[in-house]
Design an enzyme around this catalytic site. Structure first.
Site, PDB file in Angstrom:
ATOM      1  N   HIS A 184       0.879  -1.289  -0.007  1.00  0.00           N
ATOM      2  CA  HIS A 184       0.019   0.019   0.135  1.00  0.00           C
ATOM      3  C   HIS A 184       0.860   1.419  -0.007  1.00  0.00           C
ATOM      4  O   HIS A 184       0.287   2.550   0.235  1.00  0.00           O
ATOM      5  CB  HIS A 184      -0.912  -0.056   1.250  1.00  0.00           C
ATOM      6  N   LYS A 215      -8.411  13.503   4.812  1.00  0.00           N
ATOM      7  CA  LYS A 215      -7.390  12.506   4.773  1.00  0.00           C
ATOM      8  C   LYS A 215      -6.322  12.499   5.969  1.00  0.00           C
ATOM      9  O   LYS A 215      -6.434  13.457   6.516  1.00  0.00           O
ATOM     10  CB  LYS A 215      -6.666  12.394   3.482  1.00  0.00           C
ATOM     11  N   ARG A 216      -5.640  11.574   6.031  1.00  0.00           N
ATOM     12  CA  ARG A 216      -4.677  11.485   7.388  1.00  0.00           C
ATOM     13  C   ARG A 216      -3.725  12.917   6.862  1.00  0.00           C
ATOM     14  O   ARG A 216      -3.573  13.112   5.671  1.00  0.00           O
ATOM     15  CB  ARG A 216      -3.795  10.477   7.170  1.00  0.00           C
ATOM     16  N   LYS A 246       1.001  14.313   1.363  1.00  0.00           N
ATOM     17  CA  LYS A 246      -0.494  14.746   0.880  1.00  0.00           C
ATOM     18  C   LYS A 246      -0.648  16.172   0.291  1.00  0.00           C
ATOM     19  O   LYS A 246      -1.597  16.466  -0.093  1.00  0.00           O
ATOM     20  CB  LYS A 246      -1.442  14.118   1.607  1.00  0.00           C
ATOM     21  N   THR A 257      -8.701   6.437  -1.632  1.00  0.00           N
ATOM     22  CA  THR A 257      -9.770   5.828  -1.863  1.00  0.00           C
ATOM     23  C   THR A 257     -11.007   6.829  -1.407  1.00  0.00           C
ATOM     24  O   THR A 257     -11.991   6.915  -1.890  1.00  0.00           O
ATOM     25  CB  THR A 257     -10.194   4.605  -0.776  1.00  0.00           C
ATOM     26  N   LYS A 281     -14.694   7.957  -3.334  1.00  0.00           N
ATOM     27  CA  LYS A 281     -15.910   8.243  -2.483  1.00  0.00           C
ATOM     28  C   LYS A 281     -16.652   9.507  -2.764  1.00  0.00           C
ATOM     29  O   LYS A 281     -17.699   9.679  -3.153  1.00  0.00           O
ATOM     30  CB  LYS A 281     -15.639   8.357  -1.129  1.00  0.00           C
TER      31      LYS A 281
HETATM   32  C1  F58 Z   1      -3.003   3.682   2.181  1.00  0.00           C
HETATM   33  N1  F58 Z   1      -2.053   3.410   3.350  1.00  0.00           N
HETATM   34  C2  F58 Z   1      -2.335   4.531   1.355  1.00  0.00           C
HETATM   35  N2  F58 Z   1      -1.396   3.227   5.517  1.00  0.00           N
HETATM   36  O1  F58 Z   1      -1.578   5.617   1.573  1.00  0.00           O
HETATM   37  C3  F58 Z   1      -3.366   4.882   0.256  1.00  0.00           C
HETATM   38  O2  F58 Z   1      -2.785   5.447  -1.028  1.00  0.00           O
HETATM   39  C4  F58 Z   1      -4.327   3.672  -0.310  1.00  0.00           C
HETATM   40  O3  F58 Z   1      -5.358   3.844  -0.774  1.00  0.00           O
HETATM   41  C5  F58 Z   1      -4.618   2.933   1.093  1.00  0.00           C
HETATM   42  O4  F58 Z   1      -3.478   2.602   1.622  1.00  0.00           O
HETATM   43  C6  F58 Z   1      -5.379   1.814   0.588  1.00  0.00           C
HETATM   44  O5  F58 Z   1      -4.742   0.934  -0.253  1.00  0.00           O
HETATM   45  C7  F58 Z   1      -2.449   3.476   4.412  1.00  0.00           C
HETATM   46  O6  F58 Z   1      -3.503   3.597   5.028  1.00  0.00           O
HETATM   47  C8  F58 Z   1      -1.477   3.021   6.824  1.00  0.00           C
HETATM   48  O7  F58 Z   1      -2.602   3.643   7.507  1.00  0.00           O
HETATM   49  C9  F58 Z   1      -0.319   2.677   7.748  1.00  0.00           C
HETATM   50  C10 F58 Z   1      -0.802   1.581   8.487  1.00  0.00           C
HETATM   51  C11 F58 Z   1       0.237   1.302   9.700  1.00  0.00           C
HETATM   52  C12 F58 Z   1       0.701   2.253  10.383  1.00  0.00           C
HETATM   53  C13 F58 Z   1       1.114   3.407   9.298  1.00  0.00           C
HETATM   54  C14 F58 Z   1      -0.080   3.810   8.435  1.00  0.00           C
END
Ligand code: F58
Length: 812
Positions: A365, A548-549, A554, A656, A660
């Protein structure tokens, strides 16, 4: 009666009277209270039980159908699930919404009062956790036999409050008042070992005995995952850590040393205490590795237990089982399955390796090098000594394979090794995940391509067929039907029926309506009504959302520079014909990610300053609702006009939220990054505001020696915006953010500034023409059907999992 022939139960009633009777019976017999004294919480709990029972009955029939067909199963392993609130979804999926409203009304409550008590389990950080929730929804909707495995954290993602000094984090004790949606299953408890040492075993030299130094119990509970418009109800199984009985130190307790007596128990239970909101601190890293192994060990034993219900031996294990790793967090499952097969079940290494490789698949991811997990060898060895030995052996055999293909290429061996040697020895989890799986996928076309070309290029050269793309998707149930009922109803009217909710490509049939003036009027009115509901700003203003985060890649800071530029323009020409905008930011920053928290702080400060300015505030408003989560997203997304997807190209794996928003008729302003590219290709370039460098130009800009100062020097408006940050009005935080932009500007914010501002000017031209804008909005919805997670799951099922649907017979 042989219960395995059916479920041995009459179907639960679906008339208003039957539903009401069951609710009352739950109130009296399970809740132990009466109508006269029932509180809103009593109503919530009993309603949840009454709805849950209807799904549980379908669940029982699903289990019977699965048992009878002994299918190939998908097991989704994920450290995170961001499920969202459960009640409304379960009402929809069980078709009990109206029955419920009537039944709680008889108790003296409205359905809205009761829904307000439904707390969302925040067991995830962001996109990856929410994707897991959308995929399990779509697996059930597509009748795929599946179980999602995860961790039942006591505390989910922190609750965020926002003030002018930025973000503050608070613990999220989400199940404090209980969680009516879960079924504890203490009988399926598992035992998990940590630490200790290994001993040789006679027979095969590959076998070892692991003598753990600490034992923890994993207790599962499951939540129901119903499919929409089908009978299937799958489950997710979440593990909670428990101390073993032996961990209570009775001697200490008797001596009055109460803290010491429970010390070991507390340590054990800390494993599932809290979701990690962060991967950027060293603190507690060992606990995170412990969480990962805890999830993996419990889940694999459960998978094997389930396999053995209908199968014997190991020959068919990989035919009946596919385990999808949601990022590298559960990758220790690879050495763990090897350990179980070799050490415990006494298979020889090669047979075990064949099974293991065929069983797993891995989804990546990210593209950020710092987000690729690695573990210090010393920590790994201390916590999981046997697993490290197995990783070494896997690595040795793998490097032999590489050496055979590329003889003498030592640099390649060093690059590809599962063990990093310099600057310190670490286990590279992504390498382990690629080596130990049959398929590896990225989450959008560009992401999968860049994985093959950059981060995992050596692996793609060695095993080209292993690398695939599966573009992400989102649940149209939660993010359209539930979040935006007005729009859903209009779409249903436009299409003649509501079949589109399960078949999102049908949205394309709306295309001709984009030229129907009265349809456009109604579409616009719905957007406006959703803005009124959100109550974030003037419903007639352009609602511009970035949700978003918070992360520098970003580029919320780029949006902030646009806000400041707009502020300056309005101040300079207060009588100008300005397009009123409400700029809405929402999102959390990792607690230790200071640069991201600075950006939140600065946005809050700038927002307050604008609000206090009588000249500018009629045209520009910045709002920052706190504690962004799934429920808040469900309120914001339907009200959005403009969707900000402005990451530096080549950094956002997919996104994502972008999907949405497009599905809800927001028009995107974005870079050629992640799934933006696919959104633009589908909705049409004329219905998408594109700006900025592409991923290759961005990489080249860096190679050429990027100097943010050059842009600052050459662009007066940019200079004014950055100077505003250091003018003193915004304090230290303004200096820090400006310093970072003018210093390194790692994500090339200043390089994309001018193109972004010009593009925002184009947005305003389009917005002034209401018919044109609404047409763009309709076409965004109509042409985004591809982004349903039902399609994503169909892709995984066909190309990666090779599983078929097992429909559950309807019981009349
Ligand atoms: C996200 N990653 C990607 N990671 O940034 C986003 O582009 C993508 O659409 C999404 O995955 C789904 O494929 C993501 O959300 C985390 O949340 C990590 C999890 C572990 C701790 C640090 C953040």
């Amino acid at each position: 009666m042989d219960l395995r022939q059916g479920i041995g139960l009459r179907k639960l009633g679906m008339t208003p009277d039957e539903f009401q009777q069951d609710l009352l019976s739950n109130l009296y017999y399970r809740r132990g209270t009466t109508v006269e004294s029932a509180s809103a919480r009593d109503a919530y709990e009993t309603l949840s039980q009454t709805v849950r029972d209807r799904l549980a009955e379908r669940r029982a029939r699903t289990a019977a159908a699965h048992y009878a067909s002994n299918p190939r199963w998908v097991y989704y392993l994920s450290a995170e699930y961001l499920l969202g609130a459960q009640l409304e979804q379960n009402l929809l999926y069980s078709g009990t919404g109206e029955l419920a409203a009537e039944a709680v009304k008889a108790l003296g409550f409205s359905l809205e009062d009761v829904e307000d008590l439904d707390v969302e389990p925040g067991l995830g950080n962001g996109g990856l956790g929410r994707l897991a929730a959308c995929l399990v929804d779509s697996m059930a909707t597509r009748d795929i036999p599946a179980v999602g495995y995860g961790i039942r954290y006591d505390l989910g993602i922190f609750r965020q409050s926002i003030a002018e000094d930025g973000q503050t984090e608070h613990p999220d004790d989400w199940a404090f008042q209980g969680n009516p949606w879960e079924f504890p299953a203490p009988d399926d408890r598992q035992t998990v070992g940590f630490y200790g040492h290994t001993e040789p075993l006679p027979g095969s030299p590959a076998r070892k005995r692991w003598v753990p130094g600490e034992i923890v119990l994993g207790e599962p509970s499951h939540m129901l995952v119903p499919g929409f418009g089908t009978e299937t109800v799958n489950i997710i199984r979440l593990w909670k850590a428990h101390a073993s009985e032996a961990s209570f130190d009775l001697t200490s307790f008797s001596a009055g040393q109460y803290a010491e007596a429970v010390q070991e128990a507390v340590r054990a239970e800390n494993i599932s205490k809290v979701l990690y909101p962060d991967d950027s601190t060293e603190l507690g890293r060992e606990l995170r590795l412990k969480q990962q192994y805890f999830l993996v060990s419990c889940s694999l034993r459960d998978i094997i237990r389930r396999f053995r219900l209908r199968n014997e031996g190991w020959d068919t294990f990989a035919d009946k089982t596919v385990i999808q790793l949601n990022d590298t967090h559960p990758t220790i499952a690879i050495p763990e399955l090897m350990r179980l097969l070799v050490d415990e079940y006494e298979l020889d290494w090669d047979a075990a390796w064949q099974i293991t490789r065929k069983t797993f698949a891995y989804t990546c991811h990210t593209l950020l090098p710092e987000a690729l997990e690695t573990w210090p060898v010393r920590m790994f060895e201390k916590l999981l000594p046997r697993h490290l030995e197995i990783v070494y052996l896997i690595n040795m055999l793998f490097l032999r394979e590489v050496e055979a293909r590329f003889p003498g290429d030592h640099d390649r061996l060093r690059r590809m090794s599962i063990i990093q040697e310099e600057p310190d020895r670490r286990v590279r989890m992504a390498h382990l995940a690629v080596v130990g799986t049959e398929a590896v996928n990225g989450v959008a076309e560009l992401h999968s391509k860049l994985l093959r070309e950059t981060v995992l290029d050596d692996f793609a050269e060695l095993w080209p067929a292993k690398f695939q793309n599966v573009t992400n998707g989102v649940s149209p149930r939660r993010f359209m039907r539930i979040a935006n009922p007005r729009l859903a109803d209009l779409i249903t009217e436009g299409l003649g029926d509501d079949g589109w909710i399960r078949d999102l490509d049908r949205l394309a049939e709306l295309e001709p309506l984009a030229d129907d003036a009265s349809f456009l009027e109604r579409w616009w009115a719905i957007k406006r009504a959703n803005k009124v509901d959100l109550a974030a700003g003037d419903p007639d203003s352009l609602t511009d959302v970035m949700i978003k985060r918070f992360h520098e890649y970003k580029r919320q800071q780029l949006k902030l520079l646009h806000v400041i530029t707009q502020y300056h323009r309005i101040r300079e020409d207060p009588g100008g014909d300005w397009v009123p905008r409400t700029v809405l930011f929402a999102g959390k920053a990792a607690p230790a990610y200071h640069a991201a928290k600075d950006i939140i702080h600065l946005i809050a400060t700038v927002g307050a300053r604008i609000a206090a300015d009588p000249v500018v505030s009629p045209y520009l408003k910045v709002v920052f609702p706190s504690n962004y989560n799934v429920s808040l997203a469900e309120r914001i997304i339907p009200a959005a006009d403009l969707s900000e997807q402005i990451s530096l190209a080549g950094k956002e794996a997919s996104g994502t939220g972008n999907m949405k928003l497009a599905l809800n008729g927001a028009v995107t302003i974005g870079t050629l990054d992640g799934a933006n590219i696919e959104i633009r290709a589908r909705v049409g370039a004329e219905n998408f505001f594109l700006f900025g460098m592409d991923a290759y130009q961005a990489a080249q800009t860096r190679l050429d020696g990027y100097d943010p100062r050059r842009h600052y020097d050459q662009d007066a408006e940019l200079r004014a915006a950055v100077d505003a940050l250091t003018s003193g009005v915004f304090g230290d935080v303004g200096h820090r953010v400006a310093g970072s932009l003018l210093g390194r500007d790692e994500y090339l914010t200043l390089a994309d500034y001018r193109s972004y501002i010009q593009c925002q000017d184009d947005v305003e031209v389009a917005w002034r023409d209401q018919a044109r804008w609404t047409r763009m909005s309709v076409l965004n919805t109509a042409l985004s059907g591809f982004f349903s997670s039902d399609r994503t799951v169909a892709d995984y099922a066909a190309r990666i999992w090779r599983v078929s649907a097992v429909p559950v017979p309807r019981e009349d």
